[in-house]
Design a protein around this motif. Structure first.
Motif, PDB file in Angstrom:
ATOM      1  N   GLN A 112     -10.760   4.653  12.838  1.00  6.96           N
ATOM      2  CA  GLN A 112     -10.194   6.156  12.223  1.00  6.96           C
ATOM      3  C   GLN A 112      -8.951   5.975  13.115  1.00  6.96           C
ATOM      4  N   THR A 113      -8.372   4.253  13.951  1.00  7.36           N
ATOM      5  CA  THR A 113      -7.581   4.418  13.764  1.00  7.36           C
ATOM      6  C   THR A 113      -6.388   4.147  12.787  1.00  7.36           C
ATOM      7  N   ALA A 114      -6.879   3.948  11.933  1.00  8.90           N
ATOM      8  CA  ALA A 114      -5.822   3.813  11.214  1.00  8.90           C
ATOM      9  C   ALA A 114      -6.350   4.957  10.260  1.00  8.90           C
ATOM     10  N   VAL A 115      -7.069   5.807   9.534  1.00  9.03           N
ATOM     11  CA  VAL A 115      -6.266   6.887   9.613  1.00  9.03           C
ATOM     12  C   VAL A 115      -5.372   7.542  10.175  1.00  9.03           C
ATOM     13  N   ASN A 116      -5.243   7.546  11.263  1.00 14.47           N
ATOM     14  CA  ASN A 116      -4.330   8.306  12.233  1.00 14.47           C
ATOM     15  C   ASN A 116      -3.756   7.852  12.085  1.00 14.47           C
ATOM     16  N   HIS A 117      -3.182   6.545  12.102  1.00 13.87           N
ATOM     17  CA  HIS A 117      -2.287   6.136  11.457  1.00 13.87           C
ATOM     18  C   HIS A 117      -1.742   6.763   9.710  1.00 13.87           C
ATOM     19  N   PHE A 118      -2.226   7.439   8.587  1.00 14.81           N
ATOM     20  CA  PHE A 118      -2.103   7.508   7.789  1.00 14.81           C
ATOM     21  C   PHE A 118      -1.172   8.960   7.903  1.00 14.81           C
ATOM     22  N   LYS A 119      -2.486  10.100   8.880  1.00 14.22           N
ATOM     23  CA  LYS A 119      -1.884  11.158   8.878  1.00 14.22           C
ATOM     24  C   LYS A 119      -0.604  11.649   9.624  1.00 14.22           C
ATOM     25  N   ARG A 120      -0.189  10.242  10.623  1.00 10.61           N
ATOM     26  CA  ARG A 120       1.336  10.649  10.596  1.00 10.61           C
ATOM     27  C   ARG A 120       2.572  10.524  10.094  1.00 10.61           C
ATOM     28  N   ASN A 124       0.912  -1.207   0.248  1.00 12.27           N
ATOM     29  CA  ASN A 124      -0.310  -0.253  -0.073  1.00 12.27           C
ATOM     30  C   ASN A 124       0.967   1.048  -0.207  1.00 12.27           C
ATOM     31  N   PHE A 125       0.191   2.142  -0.403  1.00 14.40           N
ATOM     32  CA  PHE A 125       1.165   3.610  -0.027  1.00 14.40           C
ATOM     33  C   PHE A 125       1.899   3.302   0.854  1.00 14.40           C
ATOM     34  N   VAL A 126       1.649   3.011   2.436  1.00 14.81           N
ATOM     35  CA  VAL A 126       2.317   3.607   3.146  1.00 14.81           C
ATOM     36  C   VAL A 126       3.526   2.689   3.562  1.00 14.81           C
ATOM     37  N   GLY A 127       3.800   1.664   3.334  1.00 13.83           N
ATOM     38  CA  GLY A 127       4.485   0.048   2.826  1.00 13.83           C
ATOM     39  C   GLY A 127       4.533  -0.608   3.971  1.00 13.83           C
ATOM     40  N   LYS A 128       3.223  -0.579   5.137  1.00 14.85           N
ATOM     41  CA  LYS A 128       3.344  -1.278   5.614  1.00 14.85           C
ATOM     42  C   LYS A 128       2.089  -1.607   6.008  1.00 14.85           C
ATOM     43  N   GLN A 129       2.006  -2.591   7.140  1.00 10.33           N
ATOM     44  CA  GLN A 129       0.019  -2.926   7.517  1.00 10.33           C
ATOM     45  C   GLN A 129       0.001  -1.791   8.440  1.00 10.33           C
ATOM     46  N   ILE A 130      -1.285  -1.519   7.963  1.00 10.66           N
ATOM     47  CA  ILE A 130      -1.787  -0.267   8.614  1.00 10.66           C
ATOM     48  C   ILE A 130      -2.455  -0.390   9.987  1.00 10.66           C
ATOM     49  N   ASP A 131      -2.370   0.424  11.025  1.00 14.67           N
ATOM     50  CA  ASP A 131      -2.917   0.102  12.152  1.00 14.67           C
ATOM     51  C   ASP A 131      -4.303  -0.311  12.135  1.00 14.67           C
ATOM     52  N   GLY A 132      -5.489  -1.210  12.713  1.00  8.95           N
ATOM     53  CA  GLY A 132      -6.449  -0.984  13.217  1.00  8.95           C
ATOM     54  C   GLY A 132      -6.572  -2.254  11.962  1.00  8.95           C
TER      55      GLY A 132
END
Length: 225
Positions: free
Chosen positions: A96-104, A49-57
């Motif tokens: 929302q936990t995942a959205v917060n991960h994107f924000k960080r 994915n665009f982050v490059g790692k498994q997303i929180d949540g």
């Protein structure tokens, strides 16, 4: 005695399963309970994915949606199946936990691991401004889904021009520099989604939200298990 233990174990297992089912908020369901054969590829459960790692949540490759959205997707899948086609889901309910991960991630401008594949022409600092990422996502309301169409025999995705989560003008519905087949495939997806009550997001060919979503002001934050 062994039979008694077996039946006790079976009963406890059934109770545990039922408890797991009941952990979803009322009105939300697992998509595969309604469409067992539907193709799932939750990108945020993986590293691709665009982050490059498994997303929180994201703790399981499971799709959660409101029941209302699910019933609409069920009708779409049934109609496509008659043509030898089906849906593949990339994302649906998003904590929302995942959205917060994107924000960080977005704040760390030095982390550009996946830039070449997902946002080669967009400055990472502009992803929010350009509408590719939101601080509050409609996905968290449970009636938004990211998906494409696949050929049921080959399991291959129809050519949509660019892949899911490509951040650029090429992903938009108004983008014209596509081959005829790519245009037709996007139109096919858009038409059938709109037919059953979904509306498109102009900047992402894969992104649809149910018009009469039941939780218009509710942003959930339970993990996907």
């Amino acid at each position: 005695m062994k039979k008694l233990i077996f039946f006790l174990f079976l009963s406890i297992s059934q109770i545990t399963f039922a408890q797991q089912k009941s952990t979803l908020p009322k009105g939300l369901v697992y998509l595969t309970d309604y469409i067992p054969h539907i193709a799932l590829d939750l990108k945020y459960f993986t590293n691709h994915n665009f982050v490059g790692k498994q997303i929180d949540g994201y703790k399981a490759n499971k799709v959660i949606l409101t029941q209302r959205a699910t019933l609409a997707i069920q009708k779409i899948e049934k109609e496509l199946n008659k043509e030898g086609l089906g849906l593949k889901v990339f994302d649906a309910y998003r904590p929302q936990t995942a959205v917060n991960h994107f924000k960080r991630w977005a704040k760390d401008v030095k982390d550009t691991l996946m830039r070449q594949e997902f946002y080669p022409q967009v400055d990472k600092r502009d992803l929010f401004k350009k509408g590719f990422i939101a601080s509050k996502s409609g996905h968290s309301r449970g009636s938004t889904i990211d998906l494409t169409i696949i050929d049921l025999k080959t399991k291959k995705e129809l050519d949509m021009g660019v892949a899911f989560d490509f951040f650029g003008e090429e992903s938009g519905h108004g983008y014209q520099k596509l081959h005829t087949t790519q245009k037709q495939n996007r139109i096919k997806l858009k038409k059938i989604m709109e037919k059953y009550g979904f509306r498109a997001y102009s900047k992402e060919w894969w992104h649809y939200t149910l018009n009469n979503e039941p939780f218009k002001d509710k942003y959930f934050d339970f993990h996907i298990n």
